[in-house]
Design a protein around this motif. Structure first.
Motif, PDB file in Angstrom:
ATOM      1  N   ALA A 131     -13.203  -6.338   2.797  1.00 50.76           N
ATOM      2  CA  ALA A 131     -13.914  -6.031   4.037  1.00 50.76           C
ATOM      3  C   ALA A 131     -14.689  -7.276   4.447  1.00 50.76           C
ATOM      4  O   ALA A 131     -15.450  -7.815   3.641  1.00 50.76           O
ATOM      5  CB  ALA A 131     -14.865  -4.864   3.840  1.00 50.76           C
ATOM      6  N   ASN A 132     -14.456  -7.746   5.649  1.00 50.29           N
ATOM      7  CA  ASN A 132     -15.223  -8.881   6.170  1.00 50.29           C
ATOM      8  C   ASN A 132     -16.484  -8.347   6.830  1.00 50.29           C
ATOM      9  O   ASN A 132     -16.416  -7.524   7.745  1.00 50.29           O
ATOM     10  CB  ASN A 132     -14.378  -9.683   7.159  1.00 50.29           C
ATOM     11  CG  ASN A 132     -13.299 -10.464   6.444  1.00 50.29           C
ATOM     12  OD1 ASN A 132     -13.595 -11.303   5.605  1.00 50.29           O
ATOM     13  ND2 ASN A 132     -12.050 -10.171   6.750  1.00 50.29           N
ATOM     14  N   TYR A 146       0.841  -1.204   0.000  1.00 52.09           N
ATOM     15  CA  TYR A 146       0.000   0.000   0.000  1.00 52.09           C
ATOM     16  C   TYR A 146       0.877   1.255   0.000  1.00 52.09           C
ATOM     17  O   TYR A 146       0.552   2.247  -0.642  1.00 52.09           O
ATOM     18  CB  TYR A 146      -0.953  -0.011   1.192  1.00 52.09           C
ATOM     19  CG  TYR A 146      -1.993   1.078   1.128  1.00 52.09           C
ATOM     20  CD1 TYR A 146      -2.958   1.089   0.124  1.00 52.09           C
ATOM     21  CD2 TYR A 146      -2.017   2.105   2.061  1.00 52.09           C
ATOM     22  CE1 TYR A 146      -3.921   2.085   0.049  1.00 52.09           C
ATOM     23  CE2 TYR A 146      -2.984   3.104   2.006  1.00 52.09           C
ATOM     24  CZ  TYR A 146      -3.924   3.091   0.996  1.00 52.09           C
ATOM     25  OH  TYR A 146      -4.872   4.086   0.924  1.00 52.09           O
ATOM     26  N   PHE A 191      -9.317  -3.702  -2.017  1.00 55.31           N
ATOM     27  CA  PHE A 191      -9.428  -3.914  -0.582  1.00 55.31           C
ATOM     28  C   PHE A 191     -10.419  -5.040  -0.313  1.00 55.31           C
ATOM     29  O   PHE A 191     -11.254  -5.354  -1.149  1.00 55.31           O
ATOM     30  CB  PHE A 191      -9.953  -2.644   0.105  1.00 55.31           C
ATOM     31  CG  PHE A 191      -9.050  -1.453  -0.054  1.00 55.31           C
ATOM     32  CD1 PHE A 191      -8.072  -1.175   0.886  1.00 55.31           C
ATOM     33  CD2 PHE A 191      -9.182  -0.609  -1.152  1.00 55.31           C
ATOM     34  CE1 PHE A 191      -7.243  -0.073   0.735  1.00 55.31           C
ATOM     35  CE2 PHE A 191      -8.351   0.493  -1.307  1.00 55.31           C
ATOM     36  CZ  PHE A 191      -7.381   0.752  -0.362  1.00 55.31           C
ATOM     37  N   ASN A 228      -8.034   4.225   0.107  1.00 56.81           N
ATOM     38  CA  ASN A 228      -8.891   3.620   1.125  1.00 56.81           C
ATOM     39  C   ASN A 228     -10.120   4.491   1.403  1.00 56.81           C
ATOM     40  O   ASN A 228     -11.207   3.977   1.659  1.00 56.81           O
ATOM     41  CB  ASN A 228      -8.129   3.307   2.401  1.00 56.81           C
ATOM     42  CG  ASN A 228      -7.560   4.530   3.076  1.00 56.81           C
ATOM     43  OD1 ASN A 228      -7.186   5.517   2.430  1.00 56.81           O
ATOM     44  ND2 ASN A 228      -7.460   4.487   4.386  1.00 56.81           N
ATOM     45  N   GLN A 244     -13.727  -1.057   8.839  1.00 57.81           N
ATOM     46  CA  GLN A 244     -12.365  -1.481   8.526  1.00 57.81           C
ATOM     47  C   GLN A 244     -12.312  -2.179   7.180  1.00 57.81           C
ATOM     48  O   GLN A 244     -13.174  -2.997   6.863  1.00 57.81           O
ATOM     49  CB  GLN A 244     -11.858  -2.417   9.606  1.00 57.81           C
ATOM     50  CG  GLN A 244     -11.716  -1.748  10.931  1.00 57.81           C
ATOM     51  CD  GLN A 244     -10.619  -2.394  11.753  1.00 57.81           C
ATOM     52  OE1 GLN A 244      -9.972  -3.328  11.343  1.00 57.81           O
ATOM     53  NE2 GLN A 244     -10.417  -1.869  12.940  1.00 57.81           N
ATOM     54  N   ILE A 245     -11.297  -1.835   6.429  1.00 57.30           N
ATOM     55  CA  ILE A 245     -10.997  -2.528   5.186  1.00 57.30           C
ATOM     56  C   ILE A 245      -9.510  -2.856   5.193  1.00 57.30           C
ATOM     57  O   ILE A 245      -8.732  -2.208   5.883  1.00 57.30           O
ATOM     58  CB  ILE A 245     -11.371  -1.683   3.942  1.00 57.30           C
ATOM     59  CG1 ILE A 245     -10.628  -0.351   3.936  1.00 57.30           C
ATOM     60  CG2 ILE A 245     -12.873  -1.474   3.867  1.00 57.30           C
ATOM     61  CD1 ILE A 245     -10.834   0.471   2.675  1.00 57.30           C
ATOM     62  N   LYS A 246      -9.163  -3.875   4.451  1.00 57.16           N
ATOM     63  CA  LYS A 246      -7.767  -4.319   4.392  1.00 57.16           C
ATOM     64  C   LYS A 246      -7.287  -4.245   2.944  1.00 57.16           C
ATOM     65  O   LYS A 246      -7.941  -4.785   2.043  1.00 57.16           O
ATOM     66  CB  LYS A 246      -7.661  -5.758   4.907  1.00 57.16           C
ATOM     67  CG  LYS A 246      -6.276  -6.330   4.863  1.00 57.16           C
ATOM     68  CD  LYS A 246      -6.274  -7.787   5.292  1.00 57.16           C
ATOM     69  CE  LYS A 246      -4.912  -8.383   5.036  1.00 57.16           C
ATOM     70  NZ  LYS A 246      -4.935  -9.833   5.043  1.00 57.16           N
ATOM     71  N   TYR A 247      -6.143  -3.599   2.745  1.00 54.45           N
ATOM     72  CA  TYR A 247      -5.549  -3.546   1.410  1.00 54.45           C
ATOM     73  C   TYR A 247      -5.094  -4.947   1.009  1.00 54.45           C
ATOM     74  O   TYR A 247      -4.514  -5.673   1.808  1.00 54.45           O
ATOM     75  CB  TYR A 247      -4.351  -2.588   1.399  1.00 54.45           C
ATOM     76  CG  TYR A 247      -3.541  -2.649   0.132  1.00 54.45           C
ATOM     77  CD1 TYR A 247      -4.030  -2.114  -1.054  1.00 54.45           C
ATOM     78  CD2 TYR A 247      -2.297  -3.267   0.114  1.00 54.45           C
ATOM     79  CE1 TYR A 247      -3.294  -2.184  -2.231  1.00 54.45           C
ATOM     80  CE2 TYR A 247      -1.548  -3.332  -1.054  1.00 54.45           C
ATOM     81  CZ  TYR A 247      -2.048  -2.796  -2.217  1.00 54.45           C
ATOM     82  OH  TYR A 247      -1.316  -2.862  -3.380  1.00 54.45           O
ATOM     83  N   VAL A 248      -5.380  -5.312  -0.250  1.00 53.16           N
ATOM     84  CA  VAL A 248      -5.007  -6.634  -0.747  1.00 53.16           C
ATOM     85  C   VAL A 248      -3.889  -6.525  -1.777  1.00 53.16           C
ATOM     86  O   VAL A 248      -2.838  -7.129  -1.634  1.00 53.16           O
ATOM     87  CB  VAL A 248      -6.227  -7.344  -1.369  1.00 53.16           C
ATOM     88  CG1 VAL A 248      -5.829  -8.680  -1.951  1.00 53.16           C
ATOM     89  CG2 VAL A 248      -7.316  -7.520  -0.353  1.00 53.16           C
TER      90      VAL A 248
END
Length: 155
Positions: A103-104, A14, A101, A61, A78-82
Motif C-alpha cells: 500500500a502506498n 492472486y 500486499f 485482501n 487500495q492495496i496491491k497484491y505482490v
C-alpha cells in the motif's frame, strides 16, 4: 533443538493464491518515501509488518485491510497484491501460505496512533527504510526475508 523457519517465494498470481487451501495470513508493506511501517509487537518482542490470520470466509485482501486497521490504525483504500510465500517451521510439517500486499501511503498520520494495552499488539510504530531493517535487531524473520525478496519494490 530450536525451531527453524523455512520460507520461500512462490511467484504466483492472486488468482492462483485464491485456489490454495492452506492460506494462513496476509501481510501489508505500507510504503511512504521509501520507508515501511513497522509495529513493535509487545507479545513477541519484535518489529513486525502489519499482518494477521485469514479468518473463515475472508479473502486475503480483506484480511490485509482489516489487520492494518487493527494493528496500526490506518484505513487503507487500495492495496496491491505482490506475491505469496510458503512458510513452514521445523516443528510443523504443514506448509502455510502468507499473502503479501503493498500500500502506498501519501499521508502519514503518525500522531494519530494511541496505544491501547487491552486491544493493541503494537505499543509503538516506526517508519523504516530497507537499510534500517537490515541494521535493526528484533525484526520478524519472515518479514525480513519477504522484504529482501521484494527489495526492488520497496527500496
Amino acid at each position: 533443538m530450536q525451531e527453524q523457519l523455512y520460507i520461500s517465494r512462490l511467484n504466483i498470481s492472486y488468482e492462483d493464491v485464491l485456489k490454495q487451501n492452506n492460506l494462513s495470513s496476509s501481510t501489508v508493506i505500507m510504503l511512504h518515501n521509501h520507508s515501511m511501517l513497522f509495529g513493535w509487537n509487545t507479545w513477541r518482542k519484535q518489529w513486525e509488518l502489519p499482518s494477521g490470520h485469514i479468518e473463515d470466509g475472508e479473502l486475503p485482501n480483506q484480511t490485509a485491510i482489516r489487520e492494518v486497521n487493527e494493528e496500526v490504525h490506518y484505513s487503507l483504500g487500495q492495496i496491491k497484491y505482490v506475491d505469496s510465500f510458503s512458510v513452514k517451521s521445523s516443528a510443523d510439517t504443514n506448509e502455510r501460505i502468507r499473502v503479501v500486499f503493498i500500500a502506498n501511503i501519501s499521508d502519514v498520520k503518525q500522531d494519530a496512533y494511541t496505544y491501547d494495552p487491552d486491544n493493541d499488539e503494537n505499543d509503538k510504530l516506526e517508519w523504516m527504510t530497507l537499510q534500517d531493517v537490515s541494521n535493526k535487531k528484533n525484526i520478524d524473520y519472515a518479514d525480513s526475508f519477504i522484504l529482501k525478496s521484494l527489495k526492488n519494490m520497496v527500496s
